[in-house]
Design a protein around this motif. Structure first.
Motif, PDB file in Angstrom:
ATOM      1  N   ILE A 134     -10.919  -3.579 -10.336  1.00  0.00           N
ATOM      2  CA  ILE A 134     -11.180  -4.815 -11.085  1.00  0.00           C
ATOM      3  C   ILE A 134     -11.974  -5.798 -10.239  1.00  0.00           C
ATOM      4  O   ILE A 134     -12.939  -6.419 -10.710  1.00  0.00           O
ATOM      5  N   LEU A 135     -11.583  -5.948  -8.997  1.00  0.00           N
ATOM      6  CA  LEU A 135     -12.295  -6.883  -8.111  1.00  0.00           C
ATOM      7  C   LEU A 135     -13.726  -6.424  -7.860  1.00  0.00           C
ATOM      8  O   LEU A 135     -14.648  -7.253  -7.786  1.00  0.00           O
ATOM      9  N   GLU A 136     -13.941  -5.118  -7.737  1.00  0.00           N
ATOM     10  CA  GLU A 136     -15.305  -4.615  -7.564  1.00  0.00           C
ATOM     11  C   GLU A 136     -16.130  -4.831  -8.829  1.00  0.00           C
ATOM     12  O   GLU A 136     -17.307  -5.209  -8.761  1.00  0.00           O
ATOM     13  N   ALA A 137     -15.522  -4.568  -9.977  1.00  0.00           N
ATOM     14  CA  ALA A 137     -16.241  -4.764 -11.234  1.00  0.00           C
ATOM     15  C   ALA A 137     -16.553  -6.241 -11.461  1.00  0.00           C
ATOM     16  O   ALA A 137     -17.574  -6.581 -12.077  1.00  0.00           O
ATOM     17  N   ARG A 138     -15.696  -7.109 -10.983  1.00  0.00           N
ATOM     18  CA  ARG A 138     -15.941  -8.542 -11.138  1.00  0.00           C
ATOM     19  C   ARG A 138     -17.219  -8.960 -10.418  1.00  0.00           C
ATOM     20  O   ARG A 138     -17.916  -9.885 -10.856  1.00  0.00           O
ATOM     21  N   ALA A 139     -17.544  -8.287  -9.317  1.00  0.00           N
ATOM     22  CA  ALA A 139     -18.790  -8.585  -8.620  1.00  0.00           C
ATOM     23  C   ALA A 139     -19.992  -8.302  -9.521  1.00  0.00           C
ATOM     24  O   ALA A 139     -20.975  -9.053  -9.516  1.00  0.00           O
ATOM     25  N   ASP A 140     -19.923  -7.227 -10.319  1.00  0.00           N
ATOM     26  CA  ASP A 140     -20.989  -6.954 -11.281  1.00  0.00           C
ATOM     27  C   ASP A 140     -21.061  -8.054 -12.335  1.00  0.00           C
ATOM     28  O   ASP A 140     -22.152  -8.489 -12.739  1.00  0.00           O
ATOM     29  N   ASP A 141     -19.900  -8.510 -12.808  1.00  0.00           N
ATOM     30  CA  ASP A 141     -19.863  -9.595 -13.782  1.00  0.00           C
ATOM     31  C   ASP A 141     -20.529 -10.851 -13.235  1.00  0.00           C
ATOM     32  O   ASP A 141     -21.300 -11.525 -13.937  1.00  0.00           O
ATOM     33  N   GLU A 142     -20.226 -11.177 -11.998  1.00  0.00           N
ATOM     34  CA  GLU A 142     -20.761 -12.405 -11.409  1.00  0.00           C
ATOM     35  C   GLU A 142     -22.271 -12.343 -11.247  1.00  0.00           C
ATOM     36  O   GLU A 142     -22.955 -13.366 -11.382  1.00  0.00           O
ATOM     37  N   ARG A 143     -22.799 -11.161 -10.946  1.00  0.00           N
ATOM     38  CA  ARG A 143     -24.263 -11.035 -10.852  1.00  0.00           C
ATOM     39  C   ARG A 143     -24.910 -11.264 -12.217  1.00  0.00           C
ATOM     40  O   ARG A 143     -25.983 -11.884 -12.305  1.00  0.00           O
ATOM     41  N   LEU A 144     -24.278 -10.762 -13.268  1.00  0.00           N
ATOM     42  CA  LEU A 144     -24.807 -10.989 -14.610  1.00  0.00           C
ATOM     43  C   LEU A 144     -24.644 -12.445 -15.017  1.00  0.00           C
ATOM     44  O   LEU A 144     -25.559 -13.053 -15.605  1.00  0.00           O
ATOM     45  N   LEU A 145     -23.504 -13.028 -14.706  1.00  0.00           N
ATOM     46  CA  LEU A 145     -23.275 -14.428 -15.051  1.00  0.00           C
ATOM     47  C   LEU A 145     -24.245 -15.348 -14.327  1.00  0.00           C
ATOM     48  O   LEU A 145     -24.638 -16.395 -14.862  1.00  0.00           O
ATOM     49  N   ALA A 146     -24.634 -14.980 -13.116  1.00  0.00           N
ATOM     50  CA  ALA A 146     -25.551 -15.812 -12.344  1.00  0.00           C
ATOM     51  C   ALA A 146     -26.946 -15.850 -12.948  1.00  0.00           C
ATOM     52  O   ALA A 146     -27.744 -16.733 -12.604  1.00  0.00           O
TER      53      ALA A 146
END
Length: 439
Positions: free
Chosen positions: A185-197
């Motif tokens: 989950i924490l690794e996938a959240r990094a992908d989310d944050e790149r998209l959110l940015a």
């Protein structure tokens, strides 16, 4: 509803998902064994014609002639294939038992582990290596080095069986399963944050919805290419149009379900050609698939944690231990993500609006555990949940704290049939003090 070109093809997406989740490392390991066999074959050419490489004559004498090598390789090949089939059968039974005690989510985390992928690739690759070495054993070619290497790697494989069995049994423990999903989950959240940015969080006030882009196929939305939409809007109307995605990545959409709102500045005339170009870009920017990927979808990991807790805590299993482990993982996730809600990553000039649903999904999962604890009358799990709420309310940011306070208020209705144990009473007292501290 306008026709929208959707890519990639569903079969291609399934193949990519299979390689990303499991197949890449095993197949790469097998290819490595094939390449190693080719190199060893070239080295074994030095034994052709009865000659022996300098310093290795003893090895040829030890392994024997062509007939001895053939018998030895046949024995090794049959043994390693038998051991592989039996071992893999036992592993699958262990995984099945773990899935029966928790949920089918166990299968996902088992396949996603790199060590398990290496085990499968190593044993299959070793079998291929031994069979290829056996084929090269002819009147003109003595695979002395190949046979020696096969014996060494087979010995290592037999020792590896013990490690593999221990790891598999260890991985079936609820604590290990939840820890792995938590890490994913924490690794996938990094992908989310790149998209959110690369997107914005809130739409511009007062802008009108001019068109709704709907799904032209069914499946899970597993990817969004925001740059493609940005480029289409820049060509059509850079300062007067924006696109709001209605659903988070990982959501299932049926045919005709709404996906995007195309919004425009009041008074701006959005030409049909420009609107169709933006609609087409929205369709091409999405990737649909038949399944979700734990390594790139934080929401899917949260769903798995909630499912594990619900299955184990409910009266179907009545096992409080996995539920408490899930609560600890959720508490850590909520605490990690709370600061990002105060200052969310975003590109202020972006034309794509994408809400951040992951922090809310994490607190929703926490609330779901409270609900199922009330269904099974598990005072231990409920006390742990209330204690988690109290601890989080003591340090999380305001948006997260508001949701947690709402969960605490709604959870009061679940206390009616519970016996007020010492542990539960202490947790409720701590929660009341935490709520009073934020008012």
């Amino acid at each position: 509803m306008p026709a929208i070109e959707t890519v990639p093809n569903r079969v291609v997406a399934a193949v990519r998902r299979s390689f990303r989740q499991f197949l890449a490392l095993p197949l790469a390991t097998i290819v490595g064994f094939v390449g190693l066999n080719a190199l060893v074959y070239l080295a074994d050419r030095s034994w052709s014609g009865g000659a022996a490489p300098t310093g290795f004559r003893w090895l040829g004498a030890l392994l024997g002639d062509r007939a001895a090598l053939g018998g030895l390789l046949t024995t090794v090949a049959s043994s390693i294939i038998t051991v592989t089939s039996i071992t893999f059968s036992l592993l699958l039974i262990a995984v099945q038992q773990g899935a029966a005690s928790l949920t089918a989510q166990v299968t996902d985390q088992f396949m996603a582990r790199r060590t398990n992928q290496f085990y499968f690739g190593y044993f299959v690759g070793l079998s291929v290596f031994v069979l290829m070495t056996l084929v090269t054993n002819t009147e003109f070619h003595r695979p002395v080095f190949g046979t020696s290497l096969a014996l060494v790697m087979t010995t290592f494989a037999l020792c590896l069986v013990i490690v593999m069995l221990y790891n598999t049994i260890d991985q079936m423990r609820p604590e290990r399963i939840v820890q792995f999903i938590h890490a994913q989950i924490l690794e996938a959240r990094a992908d989310d944050e790149r998209l959110l940015a690369r997107t914005r969080r809130t739409p511009r006030p007062g802008w009108d919805v001019r068109a709704v882009v709907r799904a032209t196929e069914r499946g899970y939305v597993v990817g969004l290419d925001a740059d493609r939409i940005q480029a289409a809007i820049a060509r059509a109307a850079p300062d007067a149009v924006e696109v709001r995605m209605r659903v988070p990545v990982g959501t299932f959409r049926a045919l005709g379900d709404p996906l995007f709102d195309i919004r425009a500045r009041p008074g701006f005339v959005l030409e049909a050609e420009a609107r169709e170009a933006v609609e087409a870009a929205c369709g091409r920017a999405l990737t649909f698939d038949d399944g979700r990927d734990l390594g790139h979808d934080a929401g899917y990991g949260l769903h798995q944690l909630a499912t594990i807790a619900w299955t184990s805590v409910s009266t179907a299993k009545s096992n409080p231990s996995p539920g408490r482990v899930v609560l600890l993982a959720l508490r850590d996730i909520v605490a990690r993500w709370s600061p990002g809600e105060v200052d969310p990553p975003e590109a202020l000039g972006a034309h794509v609006i994408l809400a951040d649903h992951a922090p809310t999904a994490a607190t929703d999962a926490l609330e779901a555990v409270i609900v199922v604890a009330s269904e099974s009358i598990q005072c231990q799990t409920l006390a742990e949940a209330m204690d988690s709420l109290a601890i989080l309310l003591g340090h999380v940011a305001a948006p997260t704290a508001d949701r947690l306070a709402g969960i605490a208020q709604r959870s009061l209705s679940a206390l009616g049939e519970h016996v007020l144990t010492r542990e539960l009473e202490a947790a409720l007292d701590g929660l009341a003090a935490a709520i009073a501290g934020i008012k």
